[in-house]
Design an enzyme around this catalytic site. Structure first.
Site, PDB file in Angstrom:
ATOM      1  N   CYS A 173     -33.302  15.391  14.295  1.00  0.00           N
ATOM      2  CA  CYS A 173     -34.673  14.920  13.997  1.00  0.00           C
ATOM      3  C   CYS A 173     -35.485  16.183  13.765  1.00  0.00           C
ATOM      4  O   CYS A 173     -36.130  16.691  14.671  1.00  0.00           O
ATOM      5  CB  CYS A 173     -35.227  14.113  15.169  1.00  0.00           C
ATOM      6  SG  CYS A 173     -34.333  12.587  15.464  1.00  0.00           S
ATOM      7  N   ALA A 182     -37.830  17.528  11.261  1.00  0.00           N
ATOM      8  CA  ALA A 182     -39.122  17.899  10.657  1.00  0.00           C
ATOM      9  C   ALA A 182     -40.201  18.078  11.719  1.00  0.00           C
ATOM     10  O   ALA A 182     -40.218  17.343  12.698  1.00  0.00           O
ATOM     11  CB  ALA A 182     -39.542  16.813   9.669  1.00  0.00           C
ATOM     12  N   GLY A 184     -39.396  21.265  11.352  1.00  0.00           N
ATOM     13  CA  GLY A 184     -38.399  22.322  11.264  1.00  0.00           C
ATOM     14  C   GLY A 184     -38.590  23.484  12.213  1.00  0.00           C
ATOM     15  O   GLY A 184     -37.893  24.497  12.100  1.00  0.00           O
ATOM     16  N   GLY A 185     -39.512  23.350  13.151  1.00  0.00           N
ATOM     17  CA  GLY A 185     -39.749  24.444  14.099  1.00  0.00           C
ATOM     18  C   GLY A 185     -38.466  24.837  14.824  1.00  0.00           C
ATOM     19  O   GLY A 185     -38.129  26.030  14.923  1.00  0.00           O
ATOM     20  N   LYS A 186     -37.732  23.832  15.284  1.00  0.00           N
ATOM     21  CA  LYS A 186     -36.527  24.156  16.067  1.00  0.00           C
ATOM     22  C   LYS A 186     -35.367  24.518  15.148  1.00  0.00           C
ATOM     23  O   LYS A 186     -34.532  25.343  15.513  1.00  0.00           O
ATOM     24  CB  LYS A 186     -36.184  22.999  17.006  1.00  0.00           C
ATOM     25  CG  LYS A 186     -37.305  22.755  18.023  1.00  0.00           C
ATOM     26  CD  LYS A 186     -36.957  21.732  19.064  1.00  0.00           C
ATOM     27  CE  LYS A 186     -38.179  21.381  19.893  1.00  0.00           C
ATOM     28  NZ  LYS A 186     -39.199  20.606  19.129  1.00  0.00           N
ATOM     29  N   CYS A 194     -40.951  15.640  23.790  1.00  0.00           N
ATOM     30  CA  CYS A 194     -42.210  16.252  24.246  1.00  0.00           C
ATOM     31  C   CYS A 194     -42.984  15.183  25.017  1.00  0.00           C
ATOM     32  O   CYS A 194     -44.171  14.988  24.802  1.00  0.00           O
ATOM     33  CB  CYS A 194     -43.007  16.834  23.085  1.00  0.00           C
ATOM     34  SG  CYS A 194     -43.366  15.673  21.770  1.00  0.00           S
TER      35      CYS A 194
END
Ligand SMILES: C[S@@+](CC[C@H](N)C(=O)[O-])C[C@H]1O[C@@H](n2cnc3c(N)ncnc32)[C@H](O)[C@@H]1O
Length: 433
Positions: free
Chosen positions: A251, A253, A255-257, A373
């Site tokens: 999952c 978007a 795309g931080g991780k 989160c």
């Protein structure tokens, strides 16, 4: 409505109305900001975020001041008064200016018949000061169901969680380890006159003393750093990445991780990043491009593996599931207006379904990191417990980390006003065949 540009408070009231009708601030605020000159944008942003943050407290006060609710067609004026109350209670604005300009905004919203009411309500509010909140929920400015749930789940901590949710979140960076060490980038920040400290738990994290526009960050456009909360950065510390691995970010978007994973280990065989949202997936590519990284992107429902999977199992899977986002309310105060108690059970069922599907494409000996989160156990350690009832062979790993609370399965970070967001991580391994 007239052709004159709308006053800030009128625009803020319309944004708040859109949020009440189900749009997120990230959907309805950008078009409103785009209609304003640059110089006025920070003020509109502050009004909208502040009014959402304190909505439940201010609404409690306003309802107490109104003899009867406004007609549905005049609802925007209710929000206009909330915006004005936000300024009276939480800003340095002179009250006469708030009163006058709110009455002007009422006219600009084409509601001249309500200017008397607005004037009267705000004058009384100014004269009498803020009343005692009528409930705990209004005191901490959260919906009642959320306070009940927090109190039930975190009897010792619910008040601290609510306070942290109402604080301004710090701006945190992730240094691109392929370009700079954290110390090198801290030195660049010092040269640029930006005060910052290393994060406590995330190895490449830097927390700024004050937020700054990203274009003030040295080499930002060239991919030296990204903006990412410390808790989100911790994903790479539990994935146990190594060269040659095939990694799935299920999952992904915006795309931080995905980017954090690619920066943490430069010789991975492949990173596949999936998101079901057509609108959000391009954000992953934008982030990869800025950081000069590469991944295989697919738009799909990750759980529908027949639709996208090539049959090659993954060594590592990050499953950062859609959730209530109750751990990041300080960054997205509109969550308090948007989320419903009835959202949690369907979310939990999506989360469990995604976990089951991802487990089926994890290589024996491979590792899956489940993340949210959220601060609600229903989406966190209870999902892992439910999953392990079906998959008794799933090995629960207990990484040696200094952060978070041990929840039996998984570790829970609660939002910390001085550092990270609220987050949950659990680490599972599939036994060798
Ligand atoms: C918590 S966000 C992910 C944040 C991202 N991992 C990051 O760090 O930038 C959850 C994402 O899951 C996506 N999503 C929700 N259901 C999905 C599904 N069934 N398959 C794939 N993606 C899904 C949403 O579009 C959303 O972008």
């Amino acid at each position: 409505m007239s052709d004159q540009p709308q006053p800030l408070r009128a625009i803020a009231a319309s944004v708040l109305l859109a949020v009440e009708n189900g749009q997120s601030l990230s959907q309805c605020l950008p078009p409103a900001l785009a209609r304003l000159p640059m110089s006025e944008r920070p003020a509109l942003q502050a009004l909208c975020y502040g009014s959402c943050r304190w909505f439940h407290r201010l609404d409690d006060e306003l309802q107490g001041r109104l003899k009867k609710p406004l007609r549905a067609s005049d609802r925007v004026v209710h929000h206009l008064m909330l915006v004005a109350l936000f300024q009276l209670r939480f800003s340095q604005q002179a009250s006469y200016a708030v009163l006058n300009e709110t009455v002007e905004a009422c006219r600009a919203l084409d509601k001249p018949h309500l200017t008397g009411l607005v004037n009267g309500v705000l004058r009384a509010a100014e004269r009498t000061g803020a009343p005692e909140p009528s409930t705990d929920a209004s005191r901490v400015s959260h919906p009642a169901w959320m306070v009940e749930k927090l109190r039930h789940n975190w009897p010792e901590d619910w008040q601290a969680i609510a306070d942290a949710n109402n604080a301004q979140a710090p701006m945190t960076l992730r240094v691109n380890a392929l370009r700079f060490s954290r110390d090198e980038y801290l030195a660049l920040l010092t040269e640029a006159g930006i005060d910052a400290v290393a994060t406590r738990f995330a190895p490449n994290g830097i927390q700024l003393q004050q937020p700054v526009p990203v274009d003030r960050l040295p080499w930002f456009a060239d991919g030296a750093v990204s903006v990412q909360d410390e808790a989100a950065q911790l994903c790479t510390t539990v994935l146990d990445l190594a060269p040659g691995q095939r990694v799935l970010d299920a999952c992904a978007a915006p795309g931080g991780k995905t980017c954090a994973i690619l920066e943490a280990c430069s010789e991975l065989a492949e990173v596949v990043a999936i998101d079901e949202s057509e609108a959000r997936l391009p954000r992953v590519q934008e982030n990869l491009d800025r950081l000069d990284l590469a991944a295989t992107l697919k738009q799909a429902d990750a759980a529908d593996i027949d639709q996208w999977w090539d049959g090659e199992p993954f060594d590592r899977i990050l499953l950062d599931v859609p959730c209530s986002a109750s751990g990041v309310i300080r960054r997205h105060p509109d969550i308090k207006l948007l989320r419903r108690e009835s959202d949690i059970v369907p979310l939990a069922s999506i989360q469990l379904g995604l976990l089951e599907a991802m487990w089926s494409i994890l290589k024996p000996g491979g590792r899956l990191v489940y993340a949210t989160c959220s601060v609600f156990p229903q989406e966190n350690h209870r999902i892992i417990q439910r999953f392990r009832k079906q998959q008794e062979a799933a090995l629960l790993m207990e990484p040696e980390v200094l952060w978070g609370r041990d929840m039996g399965p998984g570790r829970q970070l609660l939002p910390d006003p001085n550092s990270h967001d609220g987050f949950f991580y659990a680490v599972l391994e599939k036994p060798e065949a």
